[in-house]
Scaffold this active site. Structure first.
Site, PDB file in Angstrom:
ATOM      1  N   THR A 172     -17.950   0.558   7.399  1.00 23.02           N
ATOM      2  CA  THR A 172     -17.370   1.042   6.083  1.00 23.02           C
ATOM      3  C   THR A 172     -18.192   0.398   5.065  1.00 23.02           C
ATOM      4  O   THR A 172     -18.582  -0.822   5.482  1.00 23.02           O
ATOM      5  CB  THR A 172     -15.846   0.345   5.988  1.00 23.02           C
ATOM      6  OG1 THR A 172     -14.885   1.193   6.544  1.00 23.02           O
ATOM      7  CG2 THR A 172     -15.423   0.571   4.547  1.00 23.02           C
ATOM      8  N   PHE A 174     -19.324  -0.884   1.516  1.00 22.93           N
ATOM      9  CA  PHE A 174     -18.322  -1.547   0.211  1.00 22.93           C
ATOM     10  C   PHE A 174     -19.729  -1.707  -0.772  1.00 22.93           C
ATOM     11  O   PHE A 174     -20.764  -2.000  -0.500  1.00 22.93           O
ATOM     12  CB  PHE A 174     -18.012  -3.035   0.593  1.00 22.93           C
ATOM     13  CG  PHE A 174     -16.798  -3.044   1.564  1.00 22.93           C
ATOM     14  CD1 PHE A 174     -15.495  -2.961   1.304  1.00 22.93           C
ATOM     15  CD2 PHE A 174     -17.085  -2.922   3.016  1.00 22.93           C
ATOM     16  CE1 PHE A 174     -14.367  -2.976   2.213  1.00 22.93           C
ATOM     17  CE2 PHE A 174     -16.008  -2.731   4.104  1.00 22.93           C
ATOM     18  CZ  PHE A 174     -14.579  -2.974   3.308  1.00 22.93           C
TER      19      PHE A 174
END
Length: 277
Positions: A172, A174
């Site tokens: 992921t 960010f």
């Protein structure tokens, strides 16, 4: 000690990403939703906020890019988290004891092969860390959850199995949000959002400005423009810092070619080749 807002409750992957970037000497501020993330920074309740923008398997996080457009904060850094899922249960639980597994639908989907292998029934829940929190406060026989190892530690649960995700390449991305512009580092990205004029080859001309300056694009995504139906906005990341002469040139040229440009930030980034297993 920096104070960093993240979306979710303690034990969420976002909290792990905060601690990965800052170390353990950081104060974490859990927030209910993305709006609260930006409010925390804009009201100075937090120094930074950490926003998930895309997952390597699931794609862009819905609503995240629109939030970047709506708020006057700058990207301070890029954080890439290698996401791992664990099967958790109450104390003394073994894999044979579990019949149902609760978690966020995304986590259940990412562990589908594991669940089928052991004939475990998936049950959708509102949040991964939330499923761990709720199990610890309301233990039920035969029930397990998929969450982080940090959640197991925080909520006193047993780690029944580690790294149960189907795909090892689960990352992921960010973006760390805050005020001001960070200094250039060894490797930087610049993120912008722009709208083209309604004419033939408009996007082609804009992208050509990067090609002629040998600037590498790392992301290009179109999103609907909410106040003008069927006129998309383009979110674009490219390698380099706005202080670099080539980057200044391309941004200046885009001002002439587009109907709208907003720079979201120039910031230290993670080289793709350094993201390990």
């Amino acid at each position: 000690m920096p104070k960093v807002a993240y979306q979710g409750i303690p034990g969420a992957n976002s909290e792990i990403a905060v601690r990965q970037h800052f170390g353990q000497d950081v104060e974490c501020l859990p927030c209910q939703d993305f709006n609260s993330l930006f409010d925390a920074v804009e009201s100075n309740d937090a120094d930074y906020s950490l926003l998930p923008v895309e997952n390597a398997l699931a794609g862009s996080v819905s609503g995240a890019y629109e939030m970047l457009l709506d708020h006057d904060v700058r990207i301070q850094a890029e954080v890439i988290l290698h996401v791992h899922h664990a099967l958790l249960g109450t104390a003394g639980t073994s894999l044979n004891d579990i019949k149902q597994v609760r978690s966020h639908p995304q986590a259940l989907m990412q562990c589908e092969r594991f669940l089928k292998r052991y004939n475990l029934e998936p049950v959708g829940w509102y949040d991964t860390a939330g499923s761990a929190h709720d199990l610890s406060h309301d233990p039920q026989p035969g029930l397990g959850v998929i969450a982080t190892e940090l959640a197991a530690e925080l909520y006193g649960l047993e780690i029944v199995a580690k790294e149960i995700e189907d795909e090892p390449y689960n990352y992921t991305r960010f973006l760390l949000m805050g005020h001001g512009d960070p200094e250039p580092s060894d490797y930087n990205k610049t993120s912008i959002v722009f709208a083209t004029r309604n004419q033939p080859a408009a996007l082609y001309q804009c992208l050509g400005e990067f090609a002629t300056r040998d600037l590498n694009l790392t992301k290009l995504e179109s999103r609907p423009r909410r106040n003008r139906p069927w006129e998309p906005l383009f979110y674009l990341d490219f390698e380099g810092h706005w202080q670099d002469p080539k980057c200044q040139d391309v941004l200046t040229q885009l001002l002439h070619l587009t109907s709208f440009v907003k720079m979201l930030g120039s910031y230290p980034a993670v080289r793709s080749g350094t993201v390990g297993m």
